[in-house]
Design a protein around this motif. Structure first.
Motif, PDB file in Angstrom:
ATOM      1  N   GLU A 632       1.506  -1.279   5.598  1.00 28.70           N
ATOM      2  CA  GLU A 632       1.167  -0.819   6.345  1.00 28.70           C
ATOM      3  C   GLU A 632      -0.003  -2.387   7.124  1.00 28.70           C
ATOM      4  N   ILE A 633       0.145  -2.902   8.056  1.00 26.29           N
ATOM      5  CA  ILE A 633      -1.216  -4.385   8.396  1.00 26.29           C
ATOM      6  C   ILE A 633      -1.721  -4.092   9.282  1.00 26.29           C
ATOM      7  N   ASP A 634      -2.945  -4.371   9.123  1.00 20.29           N
ATOM      8  CA  ASP A 634      -3.538  -4.791  10.240  1.00 20.29           C
ATOM      9  C   ASP A 634      -3.789  -5.310  11.223  1.00 20.29           C
ATOM     10  N   GLU A 635      -3.573  -5.855  12.123  1.00 21.38           N
ATOM     11  CA  GLU A 635      -2.875  -6.989  12.714  1.00 21.38           C
ATOM     12  C   GLU A 635      -4.460  -7.870  13.374  1.00 21.38           C
ATOM     13  N   GLU A 636      -4.919  -7.022  13.283  1.00 23.69           N
ATOM     14  CA  GLU A 636      -6.737  -7.626  13.927  1.00 23.69           C
ATOM     15  C   GLU A 636      -7.115  -8.158  12.483  1.00 23.69           C
ATOM     16  N   THR A 637      -7.081  -7.711  10.975  1.00 23.88           N
ATOM     17  CA  THR A 637      -8.278  -7.820  10.318  1.00 23.88           C
ATOM     18  C   THR A 637      -7.078  -8.705   9.079  1.00 23.88           C
ATOM     19  N   GLY A 638      -5.244  -8.646   9.128  1.00 23.60           N
ATOM     20  CA  GLY A 638      -5.272  -9.317   8.553  1.00 23.60           C
ATOM     21  C   GLY A 638      -4.781  -8.228   6.633  1.00 23.60           C
ATOM     22  N   GLN A 639      -5.667  -6.926   7.156  1.00 28.03           N
ATOM     23  CA  GLN A 639      -5.426  -6.417   5.636  1.00 28.03           C
ATOM     24  C   GLN A 639      -3.952  -5.941   5.278  1.00 28.03           C
ATOM     25  N   VAL A 640      -3.644  -5.708   4.216  1.00 32.18           N
ATOM     26  CA  VAL A 640      -2.998  -4.891   3.765  1.00 32.18           C
ATOM     27  C   VAL A 640      -3.018  -3.712   2.971  1.00 32.18           C
ATOM     28  N   GLU A 641      -3.149  -2.626   3.072  1.00 30.79           N
ATOM     29  CA  GLU A 641      -2.682  -1.215   3.385  1.00 30.79           C
ATOM     30  C   GLU A 641      -0.826  -1.131   2.298  1.00 30.79           C
ATOM     31  N   ASP A 704      -6.710   0.290  -4.341  1.00 29.23           N
ATOM     32  CA  ASP A 704      -6.572  -0.268  -3.202  1.00 29.23           C
ATOM     33  C   ASP A 704      -4.311   0.302  -3.468  1.00 29.23           C
ATOM     34  N   ALA A 705      -4.099   1.123  -4.441  1.00 37.05           N
ATOM     35  CA  ALA A 705      -2.425   2.675  -4.503  1.00 37.05           C
ATOM     36  C   ALA A 705      -2.795   3.330  -3.832  1.00 37.05           C
ATOM     37  N   PRO A 706      -1.651   3.853  -3.309  1.00 36.05           N
ATOM     38  CA  PRO A 706      -1.746   4.977  -3.177  1.00 36.05           C
ATOM     39  C   PRO A 706      -1.499   5.933  -4.628  1.00 36.05           C
ATOM     40  N   SER A 707      -1.417   7.886  -4.461  1.00 36.37           N
ATOM     41  CA  SER A 707      -1.070   8.417  -5.133  1.00 36.37           C
ATOM     42  C   SER A 707       0.476   8.163  -6.066  1.00 36.37           C
ATOM     43  N   PHE A 708       1.237   7.490  -6.949  1.00 32.50           N
ATOM     44  CA  PHE A 708       2.780   7.364  -7.123  1.00 32.50           C
ATOM     45  C   PHE A 708       3.877   8.018  -7.162  1.00 32.50           C
ATOM     46  N   ASP A 709       4.737   7.771  -6.362  1.00 34.43           N
ATOM     47  CA  ASP A 709       5.777   8.699  -6.785  1.00 34.43           C
ATOM     48  C   ASP A 709       7.153   8.113  -7.920  1.00 34.43           C
ATOM     49  N   LEU A 710       6.983   8.703  -9.613  1.00 31.39           N
ATOM     50  CA  LEU A 710       7.887   8.187 -10.720  1.00 31.39           C
ATOM     51  C   LEU A 710       8.407   8.946 -10.871  1.00 31.39           C
TER      52      LEU A 710
END
Length: 772
Positions: A632-641, A704-710
């Motif tokens: 997901e990207i915040d349009e105001e800041t450009g932050q990527v999650e 900087d990362a979610p839980s991983f589904d592996l």
């Protein structure tokens, strides 16, 4: 047997020791009468050395010695050579940079060693180093990889006359040109594989000792395998027989490729110890780690792909500039050429592929293997091309890959590099990953994000590795008098969990209790051979060597059991730690066999002690996987999650799924770091290194990362006894293309270069707003 055998998620037995402060790292070691060293390094990216005045430094408090390259040359200390040969196009050869331990004529990057100060304390050595007066004639520098061969670029090695180290060609150029001539559609991309710093948690440390009575040296230092470090330092730098140098690596806090190299500072402390008659210890500061450890990646690439009307790949052309830095590190020029080239075509049915790499010198720290070592770069280029092709042809990104995967019935499949891929169900692995990621449910999640004012994207990345490293590996299995088993290996664990995984292999093979295995590594006094750890080789090489050495122990055990049970050897069966006479209730265990082994019958040597050097029959093996990232990207800041991350890996049979998932987590975080955060940057004008602290170089954190589904798609390797494949580097290969693909999907752009920082994203969004 099930709880601790192969395939079980056994908790790491080494963690209790390490997490409770029971570990021993090199900096924990203090030798009697030890002195401390500090390396004076060049503050300039490129300069001639006119003079070095050490007089004031020699008189400083606590100083034991101040040594220069002239001293090293007078003592016959060798130069640090490149360890590989890379063939050049049209029969040319690479230029092998003659690297001095301490520079005497010229410095070529910020951090190049110039003098070594030895003092009673590290602080005194550092203070004295400031008194060494070096007169430099500052020269222009080039740190931009793409500009290294420009006509006006300053040349680092005048005797070579060019910044081109070697121009490597994978071959099949004519076939690729013919494929493009008949293509219905072509796509192209220009991209960067950003320069990275490995940054292990434990900085580099080296303690050198010299025994004048025996003429023997001892080095304590974190490595990825002691045999190779000993052999290279003894032969090339100290110029003594191997038996005159002992290398000891205790616990090691991370490797990532750079630990496996022969570093100038290791040679310095050994030489200095002989000069001053005392042990000498050097500890790298964190900024030294940033500046002077071998870096990774740093490629600038233009690539093209030719396709038919149905989106099937006809051919690929790749042209890359790869930075070598100022000197050739051990394997430096091999990484972007032969090493990365082993998987040309990756998991796709591509034969007409031509890759050409110009390895270039720049006024930067040398580059070498960093997690993945050429394969992440190769996978990234193809995955980005496939996304461009999907856009051009109006196909979904999963569909264009599905149309081009090597099919199961084509395996064994000889790839464009001539390597036979012996196993893999690539389309199936992708389908499993897409289900795990809920690919088909993405549209609803994107719509929900849009209602919150967020841009959401999903991306895919498929990789294949060529894992295995050196082709031979050694192991020794020895029963001790108390019934424990000493396992000595030539691989090296620096965080992977070998103490646990290898004990599982022994437990599975010998039926002995898991906690009765004593793990030994990292000392040339007891490790007779071995290729260390690198290239995700330990399970497939060390694990197989252990399994085969165990078979030798069992064979001897059967002979001794036959004597105890008064039966023929062929009638004695072994299973789960018990020897039985087939068809009877006669049986015995290891305790009685070991007792007999102490005073064996005629024809048998005492003890249960077997060792074996295993050599594989293939070039490498091919772990692979499909990774899916959602952002997901915040349009105001450009932050990527990164909001979701799923991956399915084929690592063959899994010795310990918990350990493999841990390796996947680490590899994925490395890949996320490259994709979003990490970038080693030099100033283009001055050549100064701008990212020498964690304030300037951004490392990924848990947040900087979610839980991983592996998940696993277990396709056993048919070419080793355990059916295993490498597992340590896949995440670093799969994450960058998956994350960048997802960001491009969210932004609605064809490509954006790594690292995809908030500023880069914000500029794309601002441009889109202006255009609207």
């Amino acid at each position: 047997m099930d709880k601790f055998g192969i395939g079980q998620p056994v908790r790491r037995k080494e963690d209790v020791r390490l997490l409770t402060g029971g570990g021993t790292y090199t900096d924990d070691i203090h030798r009697p009468n030890q002195a401390h060293a500090f390396v004076l390094r060049s503050p300039h990216a490129h300069a001639r050395i006119l003079s070095i005045d050490t007089a004031a430094a020699r008189e400083a408090p606590g100083v034991v010695a101040v040594l220069t390259g002239q001293d090293a040359n007078a003592d016959g200390i060798g130069h640090f050579p490149v360890m590989v040969e890379v063939p050049g196009k049209d029969g040319s050869t690479l230029f092998p940079t003659p690297r001095e331990m301490l520079q005497t004529k010229k410095v070529r990057f910020v951090g190049d060693p110039v003098a070594l100060v030895v003092a009673e304390s590290r602080a005194e050595a550092q203070d004295a180093a400031e008194l060494v007066m070096v007169d430099y004639d500052i020269l222009p520098s080039v740190t931009d990889t793409a500009a290294a061969l420009d006509p006006d670029a300053p040349v680092l090695w005048e005797e070579h006359g060019s910044n081109l180290c070697v121009h490597w060609d994978s071959g099949r150029e004519q076939e690729a040109e013919e494929a493009f001539a008949r293509a219905a559609r072509t796509v192209s991309i220009e991209l960067v594989n950003n320069r990275l710093v490995g940054n292990p948690m434990e900085p580099r440390v080296a303690i050198g000792e010299y025994d004048a009575a025996t003429g023997r040296y001892t080095l304590h230092s974190p490595t990825q395998g002691v045999i190779r470090v000993r052999d290279m330092l003894a032969k090339l730098i100290l110029k003594v027989p191997n038996e005159k140098l002992r290398v000891i690596s205790p616990d090691v806090g991370g490797g990532f490729g750079l630990r496996g190299k022969v570093h100038p500072e290791s040679g310095m402390v050994l030489w200095a110890a002989k000069r001053v008659g005392r042990p000498v210890k050097w500890l790298s500061g964190r900024s030294e780690t940033f500046m002077c450890d071998p870096h990774g990646r740093d490629h600038v690439t233009k690539a093209e792909m030719a396709l038919d009307e149905q989106g099937r790949i006809l051919g690929v052309k790749i042209r890359t500039f790869a930075a070598m830095g100022a000197y050739l590190q051990d394997f430096g020029p091999r990484i972007p050429t032969v090493a990365g080239g082993r998987i040309n075509g990756t998991v796709y049915d591509i034969q007409a592929l031509n890759a050409q790499v110009r390895c270039v010198f720049t006024n930067t720290s040398p580059t070498d293997a960093y997690r993945g070592a050429g394969r992440p770069e190769t996978a990234y280029v193809l995955e980005r091309l496939l996304d461009q092709a999907a856009l051009a042809l109006g196909l979904n990104r999963d569909e264009i890959r599905r149309r081009n995967y090597i099919r199961p019935e084509q395996i064994p499949y000889t790839n464009a590099a001539g390597n036979p891929i012996d196993s893999g169900h690539f389309a199936e692995t992708q389908d499993m990953a897409l289900r795990l990621a809920d690919w088909n449910g993405f549209a609803a999640r994107r719509a929900e994000a849009a209602r919150r004012g967020k841009r959401r994207g999903i991306g895919i990345g498929y990789f294949i590795e060529a894992s295995g490293g050196q082709p031979s590996e050694w192991a020794r299995v020895r029963f001790e008098p108390d019934g424990t088993v000493a396992l000595t290996v030539g691989t090296f664990s620096h965080g992977q969990g070998h103490e646990t995984a290898f004990a599982q292999v022994l437990h599975h093979k010998l039926g002995i209790p898991f906690d009765r295995v004593r793990f030994i590594q990292g000392d040339t006094e007891v490790v007779e051979k071995g290729g260390g750890t690198g290239g995700s080789r330990s399970s497939q090489m060390g694990g197989v060597a252990i399994a085969r050495a165990s078979e030798l122990v069992i064979a001897k055990g059967r002979r001794l059991a036959a004597h105890l049970l008064e039966a023929g050897v062929d009638d004695v069966e072994f299973q789960d730690g018990t020897f039985r006479v087939a068809g009877t209730d006669l049986q015995t265990g290891w305790d009685r066999v070991l007792e007999l082994a102490r005073n064996p019958p005629e024809g048998e040597s005492p003890g249960l002690d077997e060792q074996l050097l295993y050599t594989r029959n293939t070039e490498c093996n091919f772990p692979n996987g499909c990774h899916v990232a959602e952002v997901e990207i915040d349009e105001e800041t450009g932050q990527v999650e990164i909001t979701r991350y799923a991956a399915v890996d084929d690592v063959g049979n899994v010795i310990n799924p918990m350990l493999v998932h841990g390796q996947s987590h680490g590899g994925i975080m490395s890949g996320i770091g490259q994709a979003l955060l990490e970038h080693a940057v030099y100033d283009r004008e001055s050549g100064q290194f701008l990212t020498a602290t964690f304030q300037d170089y951004c490392m990924p954190r848990a947040s900087d990362a979610p839980s991983f589904d592996l998940g696993f798609n277990v396709v056993p390797c048919p070419n080793n006894d355990l059916g295993v494949k490498g597992a340590g580097e896949g995440g670093a290969c799969g994450a960058p293309p998956a994350v960048v693909s997802a960001i491009c999907d969210a932004l609605g752009v064809a490509h954006i270069d790594m690292p995809v920082t908030p500023e880069k994203v914000w500029r794309v969004l601002a441009g889109q707003r202006r255009a609207a």
